[in-house]
Write a protein that holds these residues in place. Structure first.
Motif, PDB file in Angstrom:
ATOM      1  N   TYR A 204       0.840  -1.201   0.000  1.00  0.00           N
ATOM      2  CA  TYR A 204       0.000   0.000   0.000  1.00  0.00           C
ATOM      3  C   TYR A 204       0.873   1.247   0.000  1.00  0.00           C
ATOM      4  O   TYR A 204       2.098   1.160   0.122  1.00  0.00           O
ATOM      5  CB  TYR A 204      -0.940  -0.003   1.210  1.00  0.00           C
ATOM      6  CG  TYR A 204      -0.244   0.000   2.547  1.00  0.00           C
ATOM      7  CD1 TYR A 204      -0.097   1.170   3.279  1.00  0.00           C
ATOM      8  CD2 TYR A 204       0.281  -1.174   3.091  1.00  0.00           C
ATOM      9  CE1 TYR A 204       0.556   1.174   4.504  1.00  0.00           C
ATOM     10  CE2 TYR A 204       0.922  -1.177   4.311  1.00  0.00           C
ATOM     11  CZ  TYR A 204       1.061  -0.005   5.014  1.00  0.00           C
ATOM     12  OH  TYR A 204       1.708  -0.009   6.220  1.00  0.00           O
TER      13      TYR A 204
ATOM     14  N   ARG B 121       1.640   5.100   1.686  1.00  0.00           N
ATOM     15  CA  ARG B 121       1.456   5.998   2.823  1.00  0.00           C
ATOM     16  C   ARG B 121       2.409   7.166   2.589  1.00  0.00           C
ATOM     17  O   ARG B 121       3.585   6.953   2.333  1.00  0.00           O
ATOM     18  CB  ARG B 121       1.788   5.299   4.134  1.00  0.00           C
ATOM     19  CG  ARG B 121       1.558   6.228   5.339  1.00  0.00           C
ATOM     20  CD  ARG B 121       2.128   5.717   6.623  1.00  0.00           C
ATOM     21  NE  ARG B 121       1.534   4.443   7.016  1.00  0.00           N
ATOM     22  CZ  ARG B 121       2.123   3.599   7.852  1.00  0.00           C
ATOM     23  NH1 ARG B 121       3.308   3.875   8.350  1.00  0.00           N
ATOM     24  NH2 ARG B 121       1.539   2.481   8.193  1.00  0.00           N
TER      25      ARG B 121
ATOM     26  N   ASP C 257       3.242  -4.442   4.604  1.00  0.00           N
ATOM     27  CA  ASP C 257       3.073  -5.014   5.934  1.00  0.00           C
ATOM     28  C   ASP C 257       3.313  -6.509   5.782  1.00  0.00           C
ATOM     29  O   ASP C 257       2.686  -7.170   4.937  1.00  0.00           O
ATOM     30  CB  ASP C 257       1.678  -4.741   6.502  1.00  0.00           C
ATOM     31  CG  ASP C 257       1.552  -3.326   7.056  1.00  0.00           C
ATOM     32  OD1 ASP C 257       2.502  -2.535   6.903  1.00  0.00           O
ATOM     33  OD2 ASP C 257       0.499  -3.009   7.650  1.00  0.00           O
TER      34      ASP C 257
ATOM     35  N   THR D 138       5.584  -3.156   9.570  1.00  0.00           N
ATOM     36  CA  THR D 138       5.509  -2.283   8.407  1.00  0.00           C
ATOM     37  C   THR D 138       6.917  -1.989   7.914  1.00  0.00           C
ATOM     38  O   THR D 138       7.787  -1.616   8.706  1.00  0.00           O
ATOM     39  CB  THR D 138       4.794  -0.972   8.768  1.00  0.00           C
ATOM     40  OG1 THR D 138       3.463  -1.274   9.189  1.00  0.00           O
ATOM     41  CG2 THR D 138       4.733  -0.029   7.582  1.00  0.00           C
TER      42      THR D 138
ATOM     43  N   GLU E 113      -9.155   0.291   8.518  1.00  0.00           N
ATOM     44  CA  GLU E 113      -9.232   1.699   8.127  1.00  0.00           C
ATOM     45  C   GLU E 113      -7.894   2.234   7.612  1.00  0.00           C
ATOM     46  O   GLU E 113      -7.858   3.010   6.671  1.00  0.00           O
ATOM     47  CB  GLU E 113      -9.695   2.537   9.322  1.00  0.00           C
ATOM     48  CG  GLU E 113      -9.960   3.977   8.960  1.00  0.00           C
ATOM     49  CD  GLU E 113     -10.527   4.782  10.115  1.00  0.00           C
ATOM     50  OE1 GLU E 113     -10.234   5.986  10.166  1.00  0.00           O
ATOM     51  OE2 GLU E 113     -11.241   4.208  10.956  1.00  0.00           O
ATOM     52  N   ARG E 114      -6.798   1.801   8.191  1.00  0.00           N
ATOM     53  CA  ARG E 114      -5.486   2.333   7.799  1.00  0.00           C
ATOM     54  C   ARG E 114      -5.128   2.027   6.346  1.00  0.00           C
ATOM     55  O   ARG E 114      -4.277   2.681   5.752  1.00  0.00           O
ATOM     56  CB  ARG E 114      -4.403   1.801   8.722  1.00  0.00           C
ATOM     57  CG  ARG E 114      -4.206   0.292   8.597  1.00  0.00           C
ATOM     58  CD  ARG E 114      -3.162  -0.224   9.516  1.00  0.00           C
ATOM     59  NE  ARG E 114      -1.863   0.181   9.015  1.00  0.00           N
ATOM     60  CZ  ARG E 114      -0.724  -0.222   9.502  1.00  0.00           C
ATOM     61  NH1 ARG E 114      -0.693  -1.013  10.519  1.00  0.00           N
ATOM     62  NH2 ARG E 114       0.411   0.167   8.973  1.00  0.00           N
ATOM     63  N   TYR E 115      -5.776   1.008   5.762  1.00  0.00           N
ATOM     64  CA  TYR E 115      -5.489   0.627   4.383  1.00  0.00           C
ATOM     65  C   TYR E 115      -6.493   1.206   3.380  1.00  0.00           C
ATOM     66  O   TYR E 115      -6.298   1.068   2.175  1.00  0.00           O
ATOM     67  CB  TYR E 115      -5.486  -0.891   4.229  1.00  0.00           C
ATOM     68  CG  TYR E 115      -4.518  -1.619   5.125  1.00  0.00           C
ATOM     69  CD1 TYR E 115      -3.166  -1.302   5.147  1.00  0.00           C
ATOM     70  CD2 TYR E 115      -4.945  -2.649   5.947  1.00  0.00           C
ATOM     71  CE1 TYR E 115      -2.279  -1.979   5.967  1.00  0.00           C
ATOM     72  CE2 TYR E 115      -4.069  -3.345   6.766  1.00  0.00           C
ATOM     73  CZ  TYR E 115      -2.736  -3.000   6.768  1.00  0.00           C
ATOM     74  OH  TYR E 115      -1.864  -3.688   7.581  1.00  0.00           O
ATOM     75  N   GLN E 116      -7.546   1.833   3.858  1.00  0.00           N
ATOM     76  CA  GLN E 116      -8.602   2.301   2.975  1.00  0.00           C
ATOM     77  C   GLN E 116      -8.079   3.307   1.949  1.00  0.00           C
ATOM     78  O   GLN E 116      -7.462   4.295   2.293  1.00  0.00           O
ATOM     79  CB  GLN E 116      -9.742   2.937   3.783  1.00  0.00           C
ATOM     80  CG  GLN E 116     -10.503   1.964   4.647  1.00  0.00           C
ATOM     81  CD  GLN E 116     -11.117   0.819   3.856  1.00  0.00           C
ATOM     82  OE1 GLN E 116     -11.812   1.029   2.876  1.00  0.00           O
ATOM     83  NE2 GLN E 116     -10.828  -0.397   4.280  1.00  0.00           N
TER      84      GLN E 116
ATOM     85  N   THR F 280      -5.681   3.061  -0.092  1.00  0.00           N
ATOM     86  CA  THR F 280      -4.246   3.073  -0.354  1.00  0.00           C
ATOM     87  C   THR F 280      -3.705   1.707  -0.769  1.00  0.00           C
ATOM     88  O   THR F 280      -2.550   1.595  -1.139  1.00  0.00           O
ATOM     89  CB  THR F 280      -3.464   3.536   0.896  1.00  0.00           C
ATOM     90  OG1 THR F 280      -3.662   2.599   1.950  1.00  0.00           O
ATOM     91  CG2 THR F 280      -3.905   4.913   1.347  1.00  0.00           C
ATOM     92  N   THR F 281      -4.528   0.677  -0.710  1.00  0.00           N
ATOM     93  CA  THR F 281      -4.080  -0.683  -0.973  1.00  0.00           C
ATOM     94  C   THR F 281      -3.863  -0.937  -2.464  1.00  0.00           C
ATOM     95  O   THR F 281      -4.735  -0.663  -3.276  1.00  0.00           O
ATOM     96  CB  THR F 281      -5.117  -1.700  -0.433  1.00  0.00           C
ATOM     97  OG1 THR F 281      -5.228  -1.527   0.965  1.00  0.00           O
ATOM     98  CG2 THR F 281      -4.711  -3.120  -0.739  1.00  0.00           C
TER      99      THR F 281
END
Length: 107
Positions: free
Chosen positions: A40, A42, A49, A67, A94-97, A99-100
């Motif tokens: 993903y 960021r 990950d 990570t 949520e952290r991957y929404q 951006t994956t």
């Protein structure tokens, strides 16, 4: 006619995620064997990950999802070692929404 596999860090990681195979890489001047779970972005940088299954040939004390920034991993290579997704991994977190790029299939 044979088709050659794409080369480079990103295609190698994508193939490993799809096939649920580990990769080896250099990280902090050591060799790691990783089970990549999700690729993903960021802050406009690629991250993976993954579970570190070995560090310099030794199993870690605890298996956990870590990570890794792609620019921090060197010499990424496919390994013929299958893995199963770690319990609790949720590619819909949520952290991957939004951006994956690709996540391991938990089935």
């Amino acid at each position: 006619m044979s088709l050659e596999e794409p080369t480079g860090p990103v295609p190698t990681l994508l193939a490993a995620i799809v096939r649920r195979n580990c990769v080896t890489a250099t990280y902090n001047r050591g060799t790691v064997t990783l089970a990549p779970h999700i690729l993903y972005t960021r802050h406009d940088e690629l991250h993976v990950d993954a579970v570190a299954l070995e560090r310099d040939g030794k199993a870690p004390r605890e298996l956990k999802l870590g990570t890794y920034r792609l620019t921090g991993l060197g010499d990424i290579a496919a390994a013929e070692r299958p893995f199963y997704p770690i319990e609790g991994f949720d590619p819909a977190a949520e952290r991957y929404q939004g951006t994956t790029l690709l996540a391991v299939d938990r089935a």
